[in-house]
Write an enzyme that holds these catalytic residues in place. Structure first.
Site, PDB file in Angstrom:
ATOM      1  N   LYS A  13      -1.054   7.434  11.362  1.00 41.64           N
ATOM      2  CA  LYS A  13      -2.451   7.359  11.820  1.00 41.64           C
ATOM      3  C   LYS A  13      -2.578   6.398  13.002  1.00 41.64           C
ATOM      4  CE  LYS A  13      -3.973   5.809   7.846  1.00 41.64           C
ATOM      5  NZ  LYS A  13      -2.705   5.790   7.100  1.00 41.64           N
ATOM      6  N   ARG A  88     -12.023   5.535   3.577  1.00 42.04           N
ATOM      7  CA  ARG A  88     -10.898   5.637   2.652  1.00 42.04           C
ATOM      8  C   ARG A  88     -11.335   5.966   1.252  1.00 42.04           C
ATOM      9  NH1 ARG A  88      -6.906   2.309   5.316  1.00 42.04           N
ATOM     10  NH2 ARG A  88      -5.020   2.414   4.110  1.00 42.04           N
ATOM     11  N   ARG A 127       9.426   0.169   9.772  1.00 42.31           N
ATOM     12  CA  ARG A 127       8.331  -0.178  10.690  1.00 42.31           C
ATOM     13  C   ARG A 127       8.400  -1.661  11.052  1.00 42.31           C
ATOM     14  NH1 ARG A 127       2.187   1.095   9.456  1.00 42.31           N
ATOM     15  NH2 ARG A 127       2.657   0.075   7.479  1.00 42.31           N
ATOM     16  N   ARG A 160       5.611  -5.803   7.936  1.00 42.55           N
ATOM     17  CA  ARG A 160       4.318  -6.146   7.330  1.00 42.55           C
ATOM     18  C   ARG A 160       4.498  -6.543   5.864  1.00 42.55           C
ATOM     19  NH1 ARG A 160      -0.042  -1.570   8.708  1.00 42.55           N
ATOM     20  NH2 ARG A 160      -0.304  -1.586   6.465  1.00 42.55           N
ATOM     21  N   ARG A 171       0.552   1.685  -2.780  1.00 38.15           N
ATOM     22  CA  ARG A 171      -0.404   2.167  -1.786  1.00 38.15           C
ATOM     23  C   ARG A 171      -0.478   3.690  -1.791  1.00 38.15           C
ATOM     24  NH1 ARG A 171       2.141  -0.594   3.178  1.00 38.15           N
ATOM     25  NH2 ARG A 171       0.702   0.651   4.417  1.00 38.15           N
TER      26      ARG A 171
HETATM   27  P1  AP5 Z   1       1.979   4.091  11.555  1.00 35.97           P
HETATM   28  O1  AP5 Z   1       1.403   4.786  12.732  1.00 35.97           O
HETATM   29  O2  AP5 Z   1       2.004   2.612  11.549  1.00 35.97           O
HETATM   30  O3  AP5 Z   1       1.310   4.679  10.223  1.00 35.97           O
HETATM   31  P2  AP5 Z   1      -0.126   4.487   9.596  1.00 35.97           P
HETATM   32  O4  AP5 Z   1      -0.565   5.813   9.084  1.00 35.97           O
HETATM   33  O5  AP5 Z   1      -1.041   3.779  10.544  1.00 35.97           O
HETATM   34  O6  AP5 Z   1       0.269   3.581   8.354  1.00 35.97           O
HETATM   35  P3  AP5 Z   1      -0.382   2.264   7.771  1.00 35.97           P
HETATM   36  O7  AP5 Z   1       0.629   1.635   6.887  1.00 35.97           O
HETATM   37  O8  AP5 Z   1      -0.970   1.428   8.861  1.00 35.97           O
HETATM   38  O9  AP5 Z   1      -1.495   2.871   6.915  1.00 35.97           O
HETATM   39  P4  AP5 Z   1      -2.236   2.221   5.795  1.00 35.97           P
HETATM   40  O10 AP5 Z   1      -3.306   3.209   5.650  1.00 35.97           O
HETATM   41  O11 AP5 Z   1      -1.493   1.947   4.570  1.00 35.97           O
HETATM   42  O12 AP5 Z   1      -2.546   0.748   6.357  1.00 35.97           O
HETATM   43  P5  AP5 Z   1      -3.848   0.096   6.994  1.00 35.97           P
HETATM   44  O13 AP5 Z   1      -3.431  -0.891   7.974  1.00 35.97           O
HETATM   45  O14 AP5 Z   1      -4.827   1.138   7.362  1.00 35.97           O
HETATM   46  O15 AP5 Z   1       3.462   4.659  11.350  1.00 35.97           O
HETATM   47  C1  AP5 Z   1       4.304   4.156  10.325  1.00 35.97           C
HETATM   48  C2  AP5 Z   1       5.740   4.013  10.836  1.00 35.97           C
HETATM   49  O16 AP5 Z   1       6.284   5.302  11.083  1.00 35.97           O
HETATM   50  C3  AP5 Z   1       5.836   3.263  12.178  1.00 35.97           C
HETATM   51  O17 AP5 Z   1       6.999   2.491  12.176  1.00 35.97           O
HETATM   52  C4  AP5 Z   1       5.925   4.379  13.224  1.00 35.97           C
HETATM   53  O18 AP5 Z   1       6.647   3.983  14.372  1.00 35.97           O
HETATM   54  C5  AP5 Z   1       6.650   5.477  12.451  1.00 35.97           C
HETATM   55  N1  AP5 Z   1       6.205   6.823  12.825  1.00 35.97           N
HETATM   56  C6  AP5 Z   1       4.938   7.229  13.111  1.00 35.97           C
HETATM   57  N2  AP5 Z   1       4.895   8.550  13.388  1.00 35.97           N
HETATM   58  C7  AP5 Z   1       6.181   9.005  13.243  1.00 35.97           C
HETATM   59  C8  AP5 Z   1       6.806  10.291  13.391  1.00 35.97           C
HETATM   60  N3  AP5 Z   1       6.109  11.387  13.739  1.00 35.97           N
HETATM   61  N4  AP5 Z   1       8.146  10.384  13.161  1.00 35.97           N
HETATM   62  C9  AP5 Z   1       8.873   9.269  12.807  1.00 35.97           C
HETATM   63  N5  AP5 Z   1       8.345   8.028  12.671  1.00 35.97           N
HETATM   64  C10 AP5 Z   1       7.006   7.895  12.881  1.00 35.97           C
HETATM   65  O19 AP5 Z   1      -4.432  -0.670   5.705  1.00 35.97           O
HETATM   66  C11 AP5 Z   1      -3.737  -1.737   5.116  1.00 35.97           C
HETATM   67  C12 AP5 Z   1      -4.533  -2.260   3.929  1.00 35.97           C
HETATM   68  O20 AP5 Z   1      -5.826  -2.741   4.383  1.00 35.97           O
HETATM   69  C13 AP5 Z   1      -4.878  -1.233   2.851  1.00 35.97           C
HETATM   70  O21 AP5 Z   1      -3.839  -1.097   1.931  1.00 35.97           O
HETATM   71  C14 AP5 Z   1      -6.143  -1.847   2.256  1.00 35.97           C
HETATM   72  O22 AP5 Z   1      -5.838  -2.897   1.374  1.00 35.97           O
HETATM   73  C15 AP5 Z   1      -6.841  -2.443   3.450  1.00 35.97           C
HETATM   74  N6  AP5 Z   1      -7.808  -1.519   4.070  1.00 35.97           N
HETATM   75  C16 AP5 Z   1      -7.760  -1.031   5.345  1.00 35.97           C
HETATM   76  N7  AP5 Z   1      -8.801  -0.202   5.575  1.00 35.97           N
HETATM   77  C17 AP5 Z   1      -9.525  -0.162   4.428  1.00 35.97           C
HETATM   78  C18 AP5 Z   1     -10.695   0.518   4.021  1.00 35.97           C
HETATM   79  N8  AP5 Z   1     -11.347   1.362   4.859  1.00 35.97           N
HETATM   80  N9  AP5 Z   1     -11.148   0.342   2.755  1.00 35.97           N
HETATM   81  C19 AP5 Z   1     -10.518  -0.484   1.912  1.00 35.97           C
HETATM   82  N10 AP5 Z   1      -9.394  -1.153   2.216  1.00 35.97           N
HETATM   83  C20 AP5 Z   1      -8.894  -1.012   3.466  1.00 35.97           C
HETATM   84 MG    MG Z   2      -1.913   1.848  10.554  1.00 33.75          MG
END
Ligand code: AP5
Ligand code: MG
Ligand code: ZN
Length: 214
Positions: A13, A88, A127, A160, A171
């Site tokens: 994402k 979410r 990552r 991270r 997660r």
């Molecule tokens: P990346 O692009 O970083 O993936 P992502 O989908 O953004 O993954 P996240 O871990 O950031 O998602 P998340 O939803 O768990 O975390 P968030 O920060 O939102 O890609 C991942 C890896 O793969 C990278 O190394 C990249 O280079 C590689 N990659 C990407 N595309 C690829 C491809 N096509 N092929 C190969 N490799 C690839 O949330 C973190 C925490 O915050 C949550 O757990 C929660 O506690 C809290 N939080 C955030 N938002 C909310 C909300 N709205 N409500 C409640 N809690 C929330």
């Molecule tokens: Mg992310």
């Protein structure tokens, strides 16, 4: 253009949202990034969010909704934005719809980046994130030019806190229980589009551009 990124943790994402933001000149709004910035700066919000994030749990809706509604009301969001990691939960989606309705707006697309669970754990362990500017890399799929040094700002790269395999599994469970229902929610509203997130980063982006238009 108002866009929502949906998908499991690690689906890509953030990677795709950054590319969309650059191509269409709209802000990238990542709730995860906002929380991590608050943790880094030691704010009250950061302290509260950290206890949930470290366990792989969602931060309570009431800590997220107002923050995002305020953000999308700012001037730089006038031409749209890409929301990454929000909504979410169904209550978050309903709160967003209500706020947008009051502004006379609506979402254009909810893009679901599809990646099976099997691929996720491996992706996450590779990552790396820049402590300084937040840029995201992968040791195999998106490596930096110099090992452990950010290409854009030369900052240090870290794993991270919530990317440990056991937290990633948690997660994923939380995703299936609380976030996956949003796929039906946006399908019913005719907003859902899907892309295969298992292919190359650039190919995923090509598929998104085909949907959004040049
Ligand atoms: P990346 O692009 O970083 O993936 P992502 O989908 O953004 O993954 P996240 O871990 O950031 O998602 P998340 O939803 O768990 O975390 P968030 O920060 O939102 O890609 C991942 C890896 O793969 C990278 O190394 C990249 O280079 C590689 N990659 C990407 N595309 C690829 C491809 N096509 N092929 C190969 N490799 C690839 O949330 C973190 C925490 O915050 C949550 O757990 C929660 O506690 C809290 N939080 C955030 N938002 C909310 C909300 N709205 N409500 C409640 N809690 C929330
Ligand atoms: Mg992310
Ligand atoms: Zn950097």
């Amino acid at each position: 253009m108002r866009i929502i990124m949906l998908g499991a943790p690690g689906a890509g994402k953030g990677t795709q949202a950054k590319k969309i933001a650059a191509k269409y000149s709209i802000p990238h709004i990542s709730t995860g990034d906002i929380f991590r910035a608050n943790i880094k700066n030691g704010t009250e919000l950061g302290k509260k969010a950290k206890t949930y994030m470290d366990q792989g749990l969602l931060v309570p809706d009431e800590l997220v909704v107002d923050l995002v509604v305020d953000r999308v009301n700012q001037d730089d969001c006038a031409n749209g934005y890409v929301l990454d990691g929000f909504p979410r939960t169904i209550p978050q989606a309903e709160a967003l719809d209500k706020a947008l309705m009051e502004m006379g707006q609506s979402i254009d697309y909810a893009i679901n980046v599809e990646v099976p669970d099997e691929n996720i754990v491996q992706r996450m362990s590779g990552r790396r994130a820049c402590v300084n500017c937040g840029a995201t890399y992968h040791i195999v799929y998106a490596p930096t030019k110099k090992e452990n040094v950010c290409d854009t700002c030369e900052g240090e790269l870290i794993l991270r806190d919530d990317d440990k395999p056991e937290t990633v599994q948690k997660r994923l469970n939380v995703y299936h229980e609380q976030t996956q229902p949003l796929i039906d929610y946006y399908t019913e509203k005719n907003k859902l589009v899907e892309v295969d997130g298992t292919i190359d980063i650039e190919k995923v982006f090509d598929a998104i551009v085909k949907i959004l238009g040049e």
